[in-house]
Design a protein around this motif. Structure first.
Motif, PDB file in Angstrom:
ATOM      1  N   GLY A  18      23.600   0.339 -16.853  1.00 35.33           N
ATOM      2  CA  GLY A  18      23.304   0.726 -18.230  1.00 35.33           C
ATOM      3  C   GLY A  18      23.689  -0.344 -19.232  1.00 35.33           C
ATOM      4  O   GLY A  18      22.941  -0.627 -20.183  1.00 35.33           O
ATOM      5  N   PHE A  19      24.850  -0.946 -19.034  1.00 38.54           N
ATOM      6  CA  PHE A  19      25.316  -1.999 -19.944  1.00 38.54           C
ATOM      7  C   PHE A  19      24.370  -3.199 -19.913  1.00 38.54           C
ATOM      8  O   PHE A  19      24.013  -3.750 -20.961  1.00 38.54           O
ATOM      9  N   ILE A  20      23.956  -3.595 -18.695  1.00 36.16           N
ATOM     10  CA  ILE A  20      23.047  -4.737 -18.563  1.00 36.16           C
ATOM     11  C   ILE A  20      21.720  -4.452 -19.263  1.00 36.16           C
ATOM     12  O   ILE A  20      21.191  -5.293 -20.002  1.00 36.16           O
ATOM     13  N   GLN A  21      21.200  -3.231 -19.064  1.00 37.56           N
ATOM     14  CA  GLN A  21      19.906  -2.905 -19.656  1.00 37.56           C
ATOM     15  C   GLN A  21      19.998  -2.706 -21.168  1.00 37.56           C
ATOM     16  O   GLN A  21      19.018  -2.928 -21.883  1.00 37.56           O
ATOM     17  N   THR A  22      21.154  -2.306 -21.652  1.00 33.92           N
ATOM     18  CA  THR A  22      21.306  -2.081 -23.091  1.00 33.92           C
ATOM     19  C   THR A  22      21.527  -3.380 -23.841  1.00 33.92           C
ATOM     20  O   THR A  22      20.954  -3.594 -24.924  1.00 33.92           O
ATOM     21  N   TYR A  23      22.320  -4.264 -23.271  1.00 33.59           N
ATOM     22  CA  TYR A  23      22.737  -5.453 -24.019  1.00 33.59           C
ATOM     23  C   TYR A  23      22.201  -6.781 -23.479  1.00 33.59           C
ATOM     24  O   TYR A  23      22.277  -7.785 -24.165  1.00 33.59           O
ATOM     25  N   ASN A 125      34.948   1.453 -20.194  1.00 36.36           N
ATOM     26  CA  ASN A 125      33.924   2.327 -20.759  1.00 36.36           C
ATOM     27  C   ASN A 125      34.387   2.941 -22.074  1.00 36.36           C
ATOM     28  O   ASN A 125      33.606   3.080 -23.024  1.00 36.36           O
ATOM     29  N   THR A 126      35.663   3.298 -22.146  1.00 31.29           N
ATOM     30  CA  THR A 126      36.218   3.854 -23.385  1.00 31.29           C
ATOM     31  C   THR A 126      36.102   2.851 -24.526  1.00 31.29           C
ATOM     32  O   THR A 126      35.738   3.214 -25.664  1.00 31.29           O
ATOM     33  N   LEU A 127      36.391   1.585 -24.237  1.00 32.97           N
ATOM     34  CA  LEU A 127      36.272   0.546 -25.263  1.00 32.97           C
ATOM     35  C   LEU A 127      34.826   0.378 -25.718  1.00 32.97           C
ATOM     36  O   LEU A 127      34.555   0.186 -26.912  1.00 32.97           O
ATOM     37  N   ILE A 128      33.881   0.455 -24.772  1.00 29.88           N
ATOM     38  CA  ILE A 128      32.466   0.323 -25.124  1.00 29.88           C
ATOM     39  C   ILE A 128      32.019   1.489 -26.001  1.00 29.88           C
ATOM     40  O   ILE A 128      31.277   1.307 -26.981  1.00 29.88           O
ATOM     41  N   VAL A 129      32.464   2.699 -25.671  1.00 28.19           N
ATOM     42  CA  VAL A 129      32.129   3.867 -26.489  1.00 28.19           C
ATOM     43  C   VAL A 129      32.680   3.694 -27.900  1.00 28.19           C
ATOM     44  O   VAL A 129      31.988   3.966 -28.902  1.00 28.19           O
ATOM     45  N   SER A 144      26.327   5.805 -25.106  1.00 26.68           N
ATOM     46  CA  SER A 144      26.248   5.953 -23.653  1.00 26.68           C
ATOM     47  C   SER A 144      27.303   5.126 -22.921  1.00 26.68           C
ATOM     48  O   SER A 144      27.353   5.145 -21.690  1.00 26.68           O
ATOM     49  N   GLY A 145      28.142   4.389 -23.662  1.00 27.60           N
ATOM     50  CA  GLY A 145      29.155   3.573 -23.011  1.00 27.60           C
ATOM     51  C   GLY A 145      28.525   2.522 -22.125  1.00 27.60           C
ATOM     52  O   GLY A 145      27.595   1.815 -22.521  1.00 27.60           O
ATOM     53  N   LEU A 146      28.995   2.424 -20.890  1.00 27.20           N
ATOM     54  CA  LEU A 146      28.459   1.469 -19.927  1.00 27.20           C
ATOM     55  C   LEU A 146      27.136   1.909 -19.324  1.00 27.20           C
ATOM     56  O   LEU A 146      26.530   1.168 -18.541  1.00 27.20           O
ATOM     57  N   PHE A 147      26.654   3.097 -19.703  1.00 25.15           N
ATOM     58  CA  PHE A 147      25.540   3.703 -18.990  1.00 25.15           C
ATOM     59  C   PHE A 147      24.290   3.792 -19.852  1.00 25.15           C
ATOM     60  O   PHE A 147      24.301   3.443 -21.027  1.00 25.15           O
ATOM     61  N   LEU A 148      23.207   4.291 -19.252  1.00 18.28           N
ATOM     62  CA  LEU A 148      21.930   4.324 -19.956  1.00 18.28           C
ATOM     63  C   LEU A 148      21.816   5.485 -20.925  1.00 18.28           C
ATOM     64  O   LEU A 148      21.074   5.408 -21.905  1.00 18.28           O
ATOM     65  N   ASN A 149      22.508   6.572 -20.665  1.00 17.93           N
ATOM     66  CA  ASN A 149      22.430   7.745 -21.530  1.00 17.93           C
ATOM     67  C   ASN A 149      23.734   8.519 -21.453  1.00 17.93           C
ATOM     68  O   ASN A 149      24.572   8.254 -20.580  1.00 17.93           O
ATOM     69  N   ASN A 150      23.891   9.490 -22.350  1.00 16.88           N
ATOM     70  CA  ASN A 150      25.170  10.197 -22.364  1.00 16.88           C
ATOM     71  C   ASN A 150      25.283  11.225 -21.236  1.00 16.88           C
ATOM     72  O   ASN A 150      26.362  11.758 -20.994  1.00 16.88           O
ATOM     73  N   GLY A 151      24.173  11.502 -20.540  1.00 16.15           N
ATOM     74  CA  GLY A 151      24.259  12.327 -19.341  1.00 16.15           C
ATOM     75  C   GLY A 151      25.010  11.607 -18.238  1.00 16.15           C
ATOM     76  O   GLY A 151      25.872  12.186 -17.570  1.00 16.15           O
TER      77      GLY A 151
END
Length: 419
Positions: A18-23, A125-129, A144-151
């Motif tokens: 998720g992090f790679i795809q977001t940023y 992940n907490t820092l990313i959020v 979504s933190g490190l991930f693609l969505n909040n799910g």
């Protein structure tokens, strides 16, 4: 070992996708890299399914085989495109391969390494959020933190809560860090508006508490105190960010029922057809599985996949107006019918039963550590299946966690046998 390094590389891909795809790079094909690695390892090495069968129980393996072979035959009979069938099989088989390979190659050292990685990524992940909320000014579904969505964010936090609360109850995590864990979970739930966390995180911690401490009157006292004080405390914390009306609605049962029953898809076209968490089973059974044969056996594996290139007429006709692919239950019903859906439910139950059997049979605290975490995480799969599509569409992390639990149990039993 090269294979072990590849498996840990897959772990990092799962956590960082998720992090790679977001940023960095937005690509729907990035997750395929994990699939390719797993299939490469599986077909380039000798693997014994009997070892997995001994660990999870023979009926879990048999039912999975029945589900996959039977649904493949049904897909063929429903004249689904071959590429769609293969795409659907890949989605399920990759989880089984990950489980099998982790169980075969991981040792006690790798289990300890997995724990350290998971705990480290929880704080990352907490820092990313926090960055997304305070710096990027994102809120709700956009966090979504490190991930693609909040799910995905919810599932990761839930499993980390199981592990970290276990560490606290056995004395390996300080009280201050445990309290900070609770603060983090509340913060994530509030800023990402993941309402289900207000109910599941306390439940997860209490379940870990029950399976860690010997039964006593304290269990009842804790439960009673939680019943009277938990919701008021949560309301007080939420009032720091939200208004009184929003806070009250979050814990109002009538509002929760309405929220999980109205049309989930916001488009006007989908107003009468859109599934929701409390309606997806009924609507899938009546709207898409509209004859007795398909109601029983579905359209076969891969028939409900929503890939732009490998999708079927079902996806083209129903995915946008019903959002069936957002929920595990409706997706499973479409592909496997009620017979396959019940088999899937039974597989999860038998897996939980296996962990419970190991928990009761052994007095060793390490075996109880991993068997209790496995048991609780498996039972939460039912909640996750109600909440989103991760137990079917993106279950890598879930199967990985279960495999590590079984490795932890096996390695400890080896130590005890040798001693």
């Amino acid at each position: 070992m090269k294979i072990k390094k590849l498996l840990f590389f897959v772990l990092y891909l799962i956590l960082l996708n998720g992090f790679i795809q977001t940023y960095l790079i937005k690509s729907e094909y990035l997750p395929l890299l994990s699939d390719v690695i797993l299939f490469y390892i599986a077909f380039s090495t000798k693997n014994n399914i009997l070892d997995v069968s001994r660990a999870v129980g023979p009926w879990v393996v048999r039912l999975f085989a029945i589900l996959l072979v039977g649904s493949t035959a049904i897909s063929i009979m429903n004249v689904m495109p071959t590429i769609s069938i293969l795409w659907g099989l890949r989605m399920v088989v990759r989880y089984l391969l990950l489980f099998m390979l982790v169980y075969k190659y991981f040792t006690k050292t790798d289990v300890d390494k997995f724990k350290r990685i998971l705990i480290r990524f929880f704080w990352i992940n907490t820092l990313i959020v926090a960055y997304q909320f305070f710096i990027e000014n994102k809120i709700a579904d956009f966090i979504s933190g490190l991930f693609l969505n909040n799910g995905e964010l919810f599932v990761f936090n839930l499993y980390c809560t199981l592990l970290l609360s276990k560490e606290y109850f056995i004395g390996s995590l300080s009280k201050s860090r445990f309290i900070f864990l609770l603060v983090v979970e509340m913060f994530v739930a509030m800023v990402a508006e993941i309402k289900v966390m207000y109910f599941t995180i306390p439940l997860a911690i209490y379940a870990v508490y029950i399976f860690t401490k010997k039964f006593s009157i304290k269990h009842i006292v804790v439960l009673v105190c939680a019943f009277f004080f938990l919701v008021p405390c949560m309301k007080m914390a939420m009032s720091l960010m939200y208004g009184e009306e929003y806070v009250n609605k979050t814990f109002d049962m009538e509002f929760i029922q309405e929220e999980t029953s109205h049309a989930y898809n916001l488009s006007e076209e989908a107003a009468d057809f859109s599934f929701n968490r409390s309606t997806c089973v009924e609507m899938a059974s009546t709207l898409i599985l509209n004859d007795p044969i398909h109601l029983l056996f579905g359209y076969g594996v891969g028939s409900g996949n929503t890939s732009e290139k490998f999708g079927t007429w079902i996806s083209a006709t129903y995915s946008k107006i019903t959002s069936y692919n957002w929920f595990t239950s409706s997706w499973l019903l479409i592909e496997y019918g009620w017979v396959g859906y019940i088999i899937w439910i039974l597989i999860i139950f038998l897996l939980a039963h296996r962990f419970y059997y190991l928990y009761l049979k052994n007095d060793d605290q390490v075996v109880k550590y991993w068997s209790s975490l496995g048991l609780i995480s498996v039972f939460f799969t039912y909640i996750l299946a109600w909440y989103n599509n991760m137990p079917y569409y993106n279950a890598y992390f879930i199967y990985l966690f279960w495999a590590v639990c079984f490795v932890g149990i096996r390695e400890r039993q080896k130590e005890l046998k040798n001693n």
